[in-house]
Write an enzyme that holds these catalytic residues in place. Structure first.
Site, PDB file in Angstrom:
ATOM      1  N   GLU A 218       0.813  -1.214   0.000  1.00  0.00           N
ATOM      2  CA  GLU A 218       0.000   0.000   0.000  1.00  0.00           C
ATOM      3  C   GLU A 218       0.846   1.264   0.000  1.00  0.00           C
ATOM      4  OE1 GLU A 218      -2.431   3.356   1.542  1.00  0.00           O
ATOM      5  OE2 GLU A 218      -0.576   2.500   2.324  1.00  0.00           O
ATOM      6  N   GLU A 219       1.920   1.260   0.787  1.00  0.00           N
ATOM      7  CA  GLU A 219       2.717   2.480   0.933  1.00  0.00           C
ATOM      8  C   GLU A 219       3.451   2.873  -0.355  1.00  0.00           C
ATOM      9  OE1 GLU A 219       2.366   4.505   3.163  1.00  0.00           O
ATOM     10  OE2 GLU A 219       1.881   3.524   5.058  1.00  0.00           O
TER      11      GLU A 219
END
Length: 341
Positions: A218-219
């Site tokens: 996600e990051e």
């Protein structure tokens, strides 16, 4: 109270999960931990090739996915300086201004690890003629080893591409405040573990098929790019923003109406807010000006889904973050209501 039992479990798991270093691209140990916890509960989790952990909690029809991410911000060794210090490069939206003076660990590819500290190139106020600007080119990692040359660092097995993880420093105060790096999003990941435990132990009959997903990229922007093909609704359970011009605080569950990727599904936001109101939960509907979520990645990947985003209020995102036990409780209760609606 049963609610306290599950809240205690969530906070216990938060301490365990934040202790596992998992910057994007280095999440295998966190993945293994999540799989072990779900298996102990009696579920049958699976993984895709990217490393995302998927687990069906039960139910049939109208499939709903709840997603949180277990990858975090971090850094990587960009190069080794002649003086034996490491030059870093960021992983994700890491801000060096929040890490100057932070303890860290460097993980080598052959399984060794070394502690160190993140500092700028001239951190001593008794030496510097003027302050060094805190930006990536002026940051370095000082290893807690008696080394002063590049060759000595290489002899430790450290090389370009090795992972650098910041210490989480997780604490829960008697007043209920939760302080740690990486509450984004390990706090919500633990809330999903608590939800899974509640469903199993209380023998909850779900009115729809519910799958939880723990994503690992996600990051860096594409954690939610693969989800089950039958998904109809997807809810990212991530951090709720707390700050200027926002209604949420650390004790609330935040329901996001719009972020930098655009508006979330109008009907889904309405359903979530009405459930929060009906159940007497502390909540706020907010707009996040600088934010993106896994579920937006799913929408961009072409999945025909309704999409939403909720999470416990977290202050100082991408910094040493702070939330509160009541924010966890309100998020947990909203999820319980939503999977039974």
């Amino acid at each position: 109270m049963k609610e306290d039992k599950y809240l205690d479990y969530i906070l216990e798991e938060l301490g365990n999960l934040t202790a596992i270093a998992s910057p994007s691209g280095f999440t295998a140990n966190a993945e293994k931990y999540i799989i072990e916890r779900l298996t102990e509960m009696g579920y049958q989790p699976s993984q895709n090739r990217k490393g995302n952990v998927l687990c069906v909690l039960g139910g049939e029809k109208n499939p709903l996915v709840l997603a949180s991410h277990i990858d975090t911000l971090g850094a990587m060794v960009r190069s080794i300086k002649d003086n034996g210090r490491l030059k870093p490069t960021t992983i994700g939206g890491h801000q060096w201004s929040t890490a100057d003076g932070e303890n860290c660990t460097v993980f080598t590819r052959d399984g060794r690890s070394y502690t160190g500290v993140v500092l700028n190139t001239e951190p001593s106020s008794h030496v510097a003629d003027e302050a060094v600007k805190i930006e990536e080119k002026n940051m370095e990692i000082l290893l807690d080893e008696n080394i002063s040359t590049k060759d000595e660092v290489l002899s430790l097995g450290i090389q370009t591409g090795d992972i650098i993880a910041m210490d989480p420093r997780t604490q829960v105060t008697e007043s209920g405040y939760i302080k740690s790096r990486f509450l984004d999003d390990k706090l919500s990941a633990c809330i999903l573990l608590g939800l899974a435990k509640w469903i199993k132990e209380e023998k909850i009959e779900l009115t729809r098929k519910v799958t939880i997903i723990f994503t690992v990229l996600e990051e860096v922007g594409f954690g939610g790019s693969n989800i089950p093909e039958d998904t109809e609704d997807m809810l990212s359970v991530d951090m709720g923003c707390v700050g200027d011009d926002l209604g949420c605080n650390e004790t609330m569950v935040s329901i996001c109406a719009k972020d930098s990727g655009g508006p979330y599904n109008y009907d889904m936001v309405t359903e979530l807010s009405e459930l929060a109101k009906k159940n007497g939960l502390g909540y706020a509907i907010d707009i996040y000006p600088h934010y993106g979520s896994d579920v937006e990645t799913s929408v961009r990947a072409g999945y025909d889904i309704r999409h939403g985003l909720i999470g416990p209020g977290v202050y100082a995102s991408h910094n040493y973050e702070r939330s509160h036990r009541d924010g966890v409780k309100n998020t947990f209760e909203l999820l319980k209501a939503y999977v039974q609606a």
